[in-house]
Enzyme design. Structure first.
Site, PDB file in Angstrom:
ATOM      1  N   CYS A  11       0.812  -1.226   0.000  1.00  0.00           N
ATOM      2  CA  CYS A  11       0.000   0.000   0.000  1.00  0.00           C
ATOM      3  C   CYS A  11       0.843   1.273   0.000  1.00  0.00           C
ATOM      4  CB  CYS A  11      -0.995  -0.001   1.151  1.00  0.00           C
ATOM      5  SG  CYS A  11      -0.282  -0.150   2.794  1.00  0.00           S
ATOM      6  N   ASP A  24      -7.734   5.316  -1.865  1.00  0.00           N
ATOM      7  CA  ASP A  24      -7.396   4.138  -1.070  1.00  0.00           C
ATOM      8  C   ASP A  24      -6.810   3.047  -1.963  1.00  0.00           C
ATOM      9  OD1 ASP A  24      -7.227   2.052   0.681  1.00  0.00           O
ATOM     10  OD2 ASP A  24      -9.346   2.053   1.261  1.00  0.00           O
ATOM     11  N   HIS A  64      -6.183   0.027  -1.163  1.00  0.00           N
ATOM     12  CA  HIS A  64      -6.528  -1.312  -0.665  1.00  0.00           C
ATOM     13  C   HIS A  64      -7.690  -1.932  -1.431  1.00  0.00           C
ATOM     14  CE1 HIS A  64      -4.406   0.763   2.617  1.00  0.00           C
ATOM     15  NE2 HIS A  64      -3.884  -0.422   2.856  1.00  0.00           N
TER      16      HIS A  64
END
Length: 402
Positions: free
Chosen positions: A128, A302, A304
């Protein structure tokens, strides 16, 4: 499974079960700043295209509008290049005996043993911070190549060529493979391990230097939050003395467990500067790419979300569906009180006038500074510095994993 693994799993479960899109009801009277562009509250409109999927590549609620947000802001937000986890890419070789390393999370160790026995074919669970760093770099390059006012759907051929530089292949200069290799060779980071802000910054610097066509120099502040003018100029100037486009990267820690309140205004101001290219990191145990702020809330992309790997195309020719996976209109935000204090902050300086403008803006910011510009790098310039910046620390990747 240690406490960090348990907490990460808990957060992921909550996000999947209950993750509504935010409404503009927390601070509706406050303007929104997106990488230096201001969107006043009086421009609030209904979303123009409610049929557009806000999060390409994922199933979403049929109600895809973003209630109460300025349409111009949404167009700007969805034009930002969004790097995420990818799967089924060419294997990244593992280091011998790495499977049992405690530096790998439980999930990564299990995947390494059961699925990726021959090498990592996905960065899910560990990449990430690399993806956040890729986002920061890609959007910096997009500003240079396409301009700050570029919007999604325009100049598709040039966008495709830019995305090809970040394709999930050893052949792409800024791929996950390239980051991992540089991290292993120069930063003490191994495949499957988290990268912190410092390692990510060093990878960006090294890979940009290796890829001459990037037209981008990279300056890293290597001591706290100080930007030394003479060192910056030694990086940015060419043989004729002309300041070239230069990315300034600062890896900071603005507190211990949370961002110290005295630095809140300084951090908010970062995304209001026209030279801002965002913030990578900023959430405990999970890195995001922050691009906008409204009052005390920061909007982020994001990483993820796991999507199929992007193949490498030397010509930059991609399908609409492939390009769509690099954009989203789906807003996510986080209150500054919930942000992790460790982060990587980026500024893009395009020429000497831009440098002078950035300096003036930094020096005129009110409140406790998070960035200081020093005209000289000798020892005398440090006088009084510790009192002024007693809680701003250079980030050490060993302190916390993102």
């Amino acid at each position: 499974m240690n406490a960090t693994d348990i907490e990460r799993c808990r957060k992921r479960i909550i996000q999947y079960i209950w993750d509504p899109e935010p409404k503009n009801d927390e601070e509706p009277g406050s303007p929104i700043w997106c990488l230096g562009t201001r969107y006043p509250p009086q421009c609030v409109e209904e979303t123009a295209d409610e049929s557009r999927n806000p999060d390409h590549g994922q199933q979403q609620n049929t109600n895809t509008s973003a209630p109460g947000w300025p349409e111009a802001f949404l167009l700007d937000f969805e034009s930002k290049i969004w790097m995420t986890y990818r799967s089924n890419f060419p294997p990244i070789p593992k280091d011998a005996g790495q499977e049992g390393s405690l530096s790998l999370t439980l999930g990564v160790r299990l995947r390494s043993q059961l699925i990726d026995a021959q090498g990592f074919t996905s960065d899910t669970g560990w990449g990430c911070m690399i993806r956040s760093g890729q986002s920061l770099l890609a959007n910096s390059m997009a500003i240079l190549l396409l301009g700050r006012d570029w919007r999604r759907g325009e100049r598709l051929e040039e966008e495709g060529k830019l995305l090809s530089l970040f394709a999930d292949s050893p052949h792409a200069p800024f791929s996950i493979h390239s980051f991992v290799k540089h991290g292993a060779d120069f930063c003490g980071k191994h495949p499957g391990e988290w990268f912190g802000p410092t390692a990510t910054a060093r990878c960006i610097q090294g890979l940009a230097a290796r890829y001459d066509q990037s037209n981008l120099q990279v300056y890293i502040a290597d001591d706290n939050s100080d930007v030394h003018q003479d060192k910056f100029m030694s990086v940015s100037r060419d043989e004729k003395g002309t300041v070239r486009p230069t990315l300034i990267l600062l890896g900071l820690r603005l507190g211990i467990d949370r961002i110290t309140a005295v630095y809140w205004n300084g951090l908010k101001a970062v995304l209001q500067l026209p030279q801002s290219v965002g913030i990578a990191g900023g959430r405990p145990s999970a890195s995001h790419y922050f691009v906008a702020v409204q009052g005390s809330h920061f909007f982020y992309l994001d990483p993820h979300n796991t999507r199929p790997a992007l193949r490498y195309s030397e010509s930059g020719t991609y399908t609409e569906d492939e390009v769509n996976t690099y954009h989203t209109r789906r807003l996510r935000r986080l209150n500054i009180q919930d942000m992790d204090p460790s982060m990587l902050i980026g500024f893009l300086i395009r020429d000497e006038d831009d440098w002078e403008d950035w300096k003036a803006r930094i020096m005129s910011l009110e409140g406790k500074p998070i960035i200081t510009i020093l005209s000289e790098s000798d020892a005398a310039s440090w006088k009084g510095r510790r009192e002024a910046l007693d809680e701003v620390e250079a980030f050490d990747d060993l302190d916390v994993a993102l």
